[in-house]
Design an enzyme around this catalytic site. Sequence first.
Site: not given
Ligand SMILES: *Cc1c(COP(=O)(O)O)cnc(C)c1O
Length: 415
Positions: A131, A200, A225-226, A374
Amino acid sequence: MTRNAAATDRAELAALDAKDPLGHARERFRLPPGVIYLDGNSLGPLPVATAGLVADAVERQWGEGLIRSWNDAGWIDLPQRIGAGIAPLLGTTPDCVIACDSVSVNLFKLAGAALAAQPGRRVIIAEADDFPTDSYILSGLARIAGAELRLVARDAITAALGPDVALLVLAHAHYATGAVHDMAATNAAAHGAGVLTLWDLSHSTGALALALDADGADYAVGCGYKYLNGGPGAPAFAWIARRHHDRLQAPLQGWMGHAKPFDFTQDYAPATGVARLAIGTPPILAMTALAAGVATFDGIDLGLAEAKSAALVHRFAILASGVAARFPALTVDPAASGRHGAQLVLRHPQGRRVMAALIARGIIGDFRPSDRLRFGFPALYTRFTDLWDAAEALTQVLAGDEWQDARFDALGVVS
Ligand SMILES: *Cc1c(COP(=O)(O)O)cnc(C)c1O
């Protein structure tokens, strides 16, 4: 017509729903009628309890309690209380987790702490194609810390762990492919080379059964939020293995992470444990919604949740392969052998338009360039029959010409 019938049929899926031990949890959400929501891996849906709790925080706690609510309503402890609620999902104890900031900011804090804990080692290893925010944050940190970020392919990670490496940063479940790292084995390999690990858990928390303590991880961050259903832009969380609590030096030191914030002294003294990862004043309204999201996991066995999502992924792969047999431009990403995230990717050269056409029909997944459709399958509210209905809609979209509608080019990528 017998499409999809070879693999399974809707009645068989309805029977799986009828005996689903997690079927009751769907009542914890307010899902709009006429929608099949397959994007809870990107933004979890609204829990039933959230609106009332947020209204209470606004009207009673803030409106009537005013500043007294920092104590009377327990606002000041909310980051730790929510962290304690997340702890069972991570396989850890309540005192090791705090809800705060975003995933991006928490990555910066913990990667910076790892560099501080590893004098003489200046390299951070992360996975190529992970990501993007992770590598953006780490390269920015490396620039100011005099360190170096090396992005390596998945199969080269272990070989990249040398005596100059301070930290290995990995997404446990990959946001696009769903591939899952073996956390215990990776931690062992890293520690054997003197390397710390930062995980992460954005696509793992609430989707996969985790065992951070038993697996020997050092640090972790994850998303609110996921799968945790904390609302758009919900605060994230951070975890530190207890053995690091007393020595951890984060590069962002704020007054909310001070041992005695209300003494207003000029010298910084960190609070004990994860409390030192707090930086500024917590966003109480967003924290209230996050608490309601975390509570959707009350009494839920994550092992059951992971198994159900795996079954959903497997069934959807079969159904989608049936569709792909009829429309060869569509392909199904092979689910990695072994553990897999609670999602599946299909590919189509016109993926953006195909997804937009599905969304117009109430089947909500998301699109990731260049060609990925997805679909997420969180266990708390996804039904097996949803898979059938989504595959039917996909068939109809591909059989017709609605996806060729140019207005579908506008689909945002943020959803
Ligand atoms: C969704 C996600 C993020 C989100 O980061 P924010 O700083 O909270 O926007 C970070 N890393 C991964 C792997 C994600 O899937």
